[in-house]
Design a protein around this motif. Structure first.
Motif, mmCIF file in Angstrom:
data_model
loop_
_atom_site.group_PDB
_atom_site.id
_atom_site.type_symbol
_atom_site.label_atom_id
_atom_site.label_comp_id
_atom_site.label_asym_id
_atom_site.label_seq_id
_atom_site.Cartn_x
_atom_site.Cartn_y
_atom_site.Cartn_z
ATOM 1 N N GLY A 94 -5.571 3.092 5.236
ATOM 2 C CA GLY A 94 -4.387 3.849 4.870
ATOM 3 C C GLY A 94 -3.580 4.317 6.055
ATOM 4 O O GLY A 94 -2.797 5.263 5.954
ATOM 5 N N SER B 25 0.845 -1.191 0.000
ATOM 6 C CA SER B 25 0.000 0.000 0.000
ATOM 7 C C SER B 25 0.880 1.242 0.000
ATOM 8 O O SER B 25 1.274 1.736 1.052
ATOM 9 N N LEU C 76 0.042 4.182 2.263
ATOM 10 C CA LEU C 76 -0.169 3.889 3.674
ATOM 11 C C LEU C 76 0.567 4.886 4.550
ATOM 12 O O LEU C 76 1.762 5.113 4.404
#
Length: 396
Positions: free
Chosen positions: A114, A31, A34
């Motif tokens: 996130g 991600s 993130l």
């Protein structure tokens, strides 16, 4: 039916059973967006001053199904330092949901929100089952519920656990309507090696306890098999004797999922099991219930937040000169939830230092405060709740 709210049976020297605080895992590489809001012990002198902490419910507050709600990602990022991504305010997730190990749930939530979430920040309904490890570590036990109940229990250290799905598969015709079911509850590839018992092993091995880890999937089959187990002292076909212990991870009658209106929860399954069992047996069903709104859950959350904050300040090993930080006392702990009968009731029963905030994004949607279990503050979303907290604490 006789059931009771059960506090953890293994206590630390401070009187609370503490969930282990694992070493923070590596940041997720899958991600790229993130935010690394993690637990770190850097910048100790400037960061170990928080007088408050926050506990968030998940379903109906942070997520609806798999979708963030109430601008929750932005709200959580406000609790982290922009320059380092480390925790600015200690927080955790306190949910009666479950069915997934805390380590996996933390990864899922990190990807959805996130924001980097650690396993130590995820306290689920079944997390308190760890407190029963000394009692049942090597005993043959059955676990049921959505997700992977067998894996959950095995990660807690239970060595001889089998899912009710697998247990039922060893007995021909135990479910008289199985042939009419179009779904397959469990895939063979997911079976844990130690659950591959022989038919003789299962038929002769007495079940010492049954655990409802999360919302059961096949209510009819589970009620039938649990009645068989509980009425025969854990040995199918045996004479009726005192039932084995039965444990529920929570007792929510309803909860907010992806569907617009509330869905029946694990508490509804308990009522169904109780109704059937008590109609076909002379002795009433006995069980032990964990999860919110039990006050011990909130005491446990307070202890975990203290350890999270101590770890954030000093690292995994607390030095003798830093012991005052490991016993850090919060002036206020905020519970942000959507269910007055669970989140708000629990905070009210727990008392000081808990302060309850009720959102309108889940079970509760009324204009006025709940009449029986009124929250200290009612807001529309979790973002508004965080706004209120930071303004109240002058920490924005």
């Amino acid at each position: 039916m006789r059931f009771r709210f059960q506090p953890p049976v293994q206590l630390s020297s401070s009187g609370h059973h503490l969930l282990p605080l694992p070493t923070p895992p590596p940041f997720l590489s899958s991600s790229p967006s993130l935010s690394t809001c993690s637990i770190s012990h850097h910048h100790r002198s400037s960061r170990c001053t928080s007088s408050f902490g926050i506990a968030f419910d998940i379903d109906g507050v942070i997520l609806r199904g798999q979708n963030p709600i109430g601008n929750s990602p932005a709200a959580l990022k406000r609790l982290c330092h922009d320059y380092s991504g480390n925790l600015k305010i200690p927080f955790l997730f306190l949910t009666n949901g479950g069915g997934t190990p805390e380590s996996r749930r933390a990864i899922e939530m990190s990807q959805l929100l996130g924001v980097k979430i650690l396993p130590s920040q995820v306290v689920q309904g079944h997390s308190s089952f760890r407190s029963l490890l000394n009692r049942f570590e090597n005993d043959f036990i059955v676990a049921t519920g959505k997700g992977e109940p067998e894996l959950v229990m095995s990660e807690y250290g239970f060595r001889n656990v089998i899912s009710l799905d697998d247990y039922a598969s060893y007995f021909d015709n135990i479910d008289p309507v199985a042939q009419y079911k179009s779904w397959k509850v469990r895939q063979e590839s997911n079976m844990l090696p130690f659950s591959m018992k022989s038919i003789q092993d299962v038929s002769l091995d007495r079940v010492k306890a049954a655990f409802i880890v999360s919302d059961p999937v096949d209510w009819g089959r589970d009620i039938q098999v649990l009645c068989d187990i509980l009425s025969s002292r854990g040995l199918l076909g045996g004479e009726e004797e005192h039932q084995p212990p039965l444990f529920f991870a929570a007792d929510d009658l309803q909860y907010q999922a992806a569907f617009p209106s509330e869905r029946l929860g694990i508490g509804a399954f308990r009522i169904a099991l109780e109704s059937v069992f008590n109609r076909i047996h002379d002795k009433p069903l006995e069980c032990t219930v964990f999860g919110k709104p039990n006050p011990f859950v909130f005491r446990n959350a307070e202890a975990i937040l203290r350890h999270i904050w101590a770890f954030s300040c000093h690292g995994n090993a607390i030095r003798p000169e830093d012991e005052d930080s490991s016993s850090h006392s919060f002036k206020t702990l905020y519970m942000i939830g959507d269910n007055p009968l669970v989140d708000i009731k629990g905070a009210l029963q727990a008392g000081h230092p808990w302060f309850s905030i009720l959102t309108r994004t889940g079970v509760f949607r009324q204009t006025e405060n709940h009449p029986e279990y009124p929250a200290d503050v009612v807001v529309d979303t979790v973002a508004e709740a965080v706004d209120f907290i930071l303004e109240r604490e002058s920490a924005s």
